[in-house]
Design an enzyme around this catalytic site. Structure first.
Site, short mmCIF file in Angstrom:
data_model
loop_
_atom_site.label_atom_id
_atom_site.label_comp_id
_atom_site.label_asym_id
_atom_site.label_seq_id
_atom_site.Cartn_x
_atom_site.Cartn_y
_atom_site.Cartn_z
N ASP A 253 148.95 171.52 1.93
CA ASP A 253 148.23 171.88 0.70
C ASP A 253 147.12 170.86 0.41
O ASP A 253 146.83 170.54 -0.74
CB ASP A 253 149.18 171.94 -0.50
CG ASP A 253 150.26 173.00 -0.33
OD1 ASP A 253 150.11 173.86 0.54
OD2 ASP A 253 151.26 172.95 -1.08
N GLY A 254 146.50 170.34 1.47
CA GLY A 254 145.41 169.39 1.31
C GLY A 254 145.83 167.97 1.02
O GLY A 254 144.97 167.10 0.79
N GLU A 255 147.14 167.68 1.06
CA GLU A 255 147.64 166.34 0.77
C GLU A 255 148.08 165.66 2.07
O GLU A 255 148.88 166.22 2.82
CB GLU A 255 148.81 166.40 -0.21
CG GLU A 255 148.49 167.09 -1.53
CD GLU A 255 147.41 166.36 -2.32
OE1 GLU A 255 147.51 165.12 -2.44
OE2 GLU A 255 146.48 167.03 -2.81
N GLY B 162 144.70 173.85 -12.94
CA GLY B 162 144.00 172.98 -11.99
C GLY B 162 143.93 173.62 -10.62
O GLY B 162 143.96 174.85 -10.49
N GLY B 163 143.88 172.77 -9.60
CA GLY B 163 143.71 173.26 -8.25
C GLY B 163 144.94 173.10 -7.38
O GLY B 163 146.06 172.92 -7.87
N ASP B 164 144.71 173.13 -6.07
CA ASP B 164 145.82 173.12 -5.12
C ASP B 164 146.57 171.80 -5.13
O ASP B 164 147.77 171.77 -4.84
CB ASP B 164 145.28 173.41 -3.72
CG ASP B 164 144.75 174.83 -3.59
OD1 ASP B 164 145.43 175.76 -4.05
OD2 ASP B 164 143.64 175.00 -3.04
N GLY B 165 145.90 170.69 -5.46
CA GLY B 165 146.59 169.41 -5.50
C GLY B 165 147.63 169.34 -6.60
O GLY B 165 148.76 168.90 -6.37
#
Length: 367
Positions: free
Chosen positions: A345-347, A121-124
Site C-alpha cells: 500500500d505504498g509503505e 485521507g489517502g492510501d497511507g
C-alpha cells in the site's frame, strides 16, 4: 495499552480482546456547541434516551495528507457532515499526529464499540487503519462480549493517489463518500497479511510489491509534496542502479520455483497502485485470492513503450509479463544481497524474504 501474549501467526486469524481505555475522540454533535465526553453520551443512551440508537462514527483524519489539502478539505466538509449525519450519528473526530497514530486510534475505537472507523485521507492513512483492525496476528474486537455488531471500515478518499478507491470506482468526491456512510451498506472484504523476518505480521488492503516498483515507491514517498508527480520522480530514482534479479517463489505451500530476471512482482488484493496504474487488473478484494503479476527482464525503455498498457491494465498480454491467482506466496532472493525492496500500500516494509497470505472476508467495509 494493556499487554497481551504474542501468538504465532501462520496464515489464520482469531479473536483478541483488549483492555478498556477511555476514548480520546472528539465527539462533534451538530446540536451542541461543545464536544461532550463520549462516555457521557453512552450513559444517556443506557438511560433510555432517544439517542440510544445513535451510531459512533470515528473519522480518522490525516491533516497533513496531500500536502495539507486533506486537513483543509476536512474543515470545509465538517459542517455538511454534521448536517447530513448528525441526527443519527455521533461524529467522532480524531486527527493523526504522526506515523502509526491511526493504528492506535483504530484499535481504541474498535474495542470501545464504534460502529465504523472512517478514513479521511489517502492510501497511507487507510493502510494504518487496516493494520489497526489487528493486533498480534488476531483481529481486535469490541471489549463488550454482548456486542452484536462489528466495527466497519469506511473511506472518504482525499489522498494523493487514492488507489484503493479506484477498484470500487470511487472518485475523490467526499460528498459521494458521505452518502455511502449515510446508507451504511456493508460488504466483507479480504485483507492481505505479510510475515517475514520479525514475529509481528503486517497487513495490507491494496497491493504489495517487490523489487523495482517497491524501490520506486520508497523514493516516491519522499516527494509527496509534488502530488502525482512523485510517482514519476520515484520511478526515475528507482531505475538508478537497478538490476533485474532471480527470485525463488513458492505458491500455495507448493514447490519452490525459480523466476529469472524479475523486474517487479506485484501481489494485488485490489487493482491499482502508483497513482492509477492498473497493475493487477483481475484482482478483486472480495474473491478470497490475490492476483500476482510478474514482470521479467524489463529494461527502462520497456516501461516507456508499454506505460500506457500498465495504466489501462492491458499489459498481461505483453511478452515477459505473467499472471496467476494465489492464496499465498513466499518470495526469496537467490543472490542473498538483502537489497530487494518490499512495500505494501505504498509503505516501505524492508527487504526480502517475505510471505504473503490472503485473509478472506476479514473486514466489513461500508460500500
Amino acid at each position: 495499552m494493556g499487554s497481551i501474549n504474542q501468538i504465532a501467526l501462520g496464515c489464520g486469524i482469531a479473536t483478541v480482546r483488549l483492555p478498556m481505555a477511555k476514548p480520546s475522540w472528539a465527539v462533534v454533535r451538530a446540536e451542541l456547541p461543545k464536544a461532550p465526553d463520549l462516555y457521557a453520551e453512552r450513559s444517556v443512551s443506557r438511560s433510555g434516551s432517544s439517542s440510544s440508537h445513535r451510531r459512533d462514527l470515528v473519522f480518522v483524519v490525516n491533516p497533513s495528507g496531500a500536502n495539507g489539502r486533506t486537513g483543509k478539505e476536512w474543515k470545509k466538509l465538517l459542517p455538511y457532515l454534521r448536517s447530513r449525519l448528525g441526527a443519527d450519528c455521533n461524529i467522532c473526530e480524531s486527527l493523526t499526529s504522526g506515523p502509526s497514530h491511526a493504528i492506535d486510534i483504530t484499535r481504541e475505537a474498535i474495542r470501545e464499540g464504534a460502529d465504523a472507523v472512517i478514513v479521511v485521507g489517502g492510501d497511507g492513512t487507510l493502510h494504518e487503519v487496516v493494520n489497526g483492525f489487528f493486533w498480534a496476528g488476531k483481529p481486535v474486537t469490541n471489549y463488550d462480549r454482548e456486542a452484536t455488531h462489528s466495527t466497519a471500515l469506511g473511506l472518504i478518499p482525499l489522498g494523493t493517489g487514492s488507489d484503493f478507491a479506484r477498484s470500487f470506482g470511487w472518485k475523490n468526491n467526499p460528498y459521494e463518500a458521505i452518502e455511502r456512510m449515510a446508507k451504511g451498506q456493508r460488504s466483507r472484504i479480504d485483507v492481505g497479511v505479510i510475515s517475514g523476518e520479525t514475529d509481528e505480521p503486517h497487513y495490507f488492503i491494496n497491493v504489495a510489491d517487490i523489487h523495482l516498483s517497491a524501490k520506486a515507491g520508497y523514493h516516491a514517498s519522499k516527494y509527496k509534496r509534488f502530488g502525482n508527480l512523485c510517482y514519476v520522480i520515484g520511478a526515475l530514482k528507482g531505475f538508478i542502479g537497478h538490476r533485474n534479479q532471480d527470485l525463488k517463489i513458492k505458491v500455495n505451500e507448493g514447490e519452490w520455483e525459480v523466476y529469472p530476471q524479475v523486474t517487479a512482482l506485484c501481489i494485488g488484493n485490489a487493482k491499482y497502485f502508483g497513482g492509477g496504474m492498473k497493475i493487477t487488473p483481475n484482482a478483486d478484494p472480495q474473491n478470497g485470492k490475490f492476483e500476482v503479476v510478474i514482470l521479467q527482464d524489463f529494461k527502462w525503455y520497456d516501461f516507456v513503450l508499454k506505460l500506457h498498457k500498465l495504466y489501462n491494465g492491458t499489459h498481461l498480454s505483453v511478452e515477459n509479463v505473467s499472471s496467476r491467482s494465489v492464496h499465498s506466496i513466499e518470495v526469496e532472493e537467490i543472490s542473498g544481497s538483502g537489497s530487494i525492496y518490499v512495500q505494501s500500500d505504498g509503505e516501505h516494509l524492508g527487504f526480502l524474504p517475505r510471505k504473503f497470505c490472503i485473509l478472506p472476508s476479514a473486514v466489513e467495509m461500508i460500500c
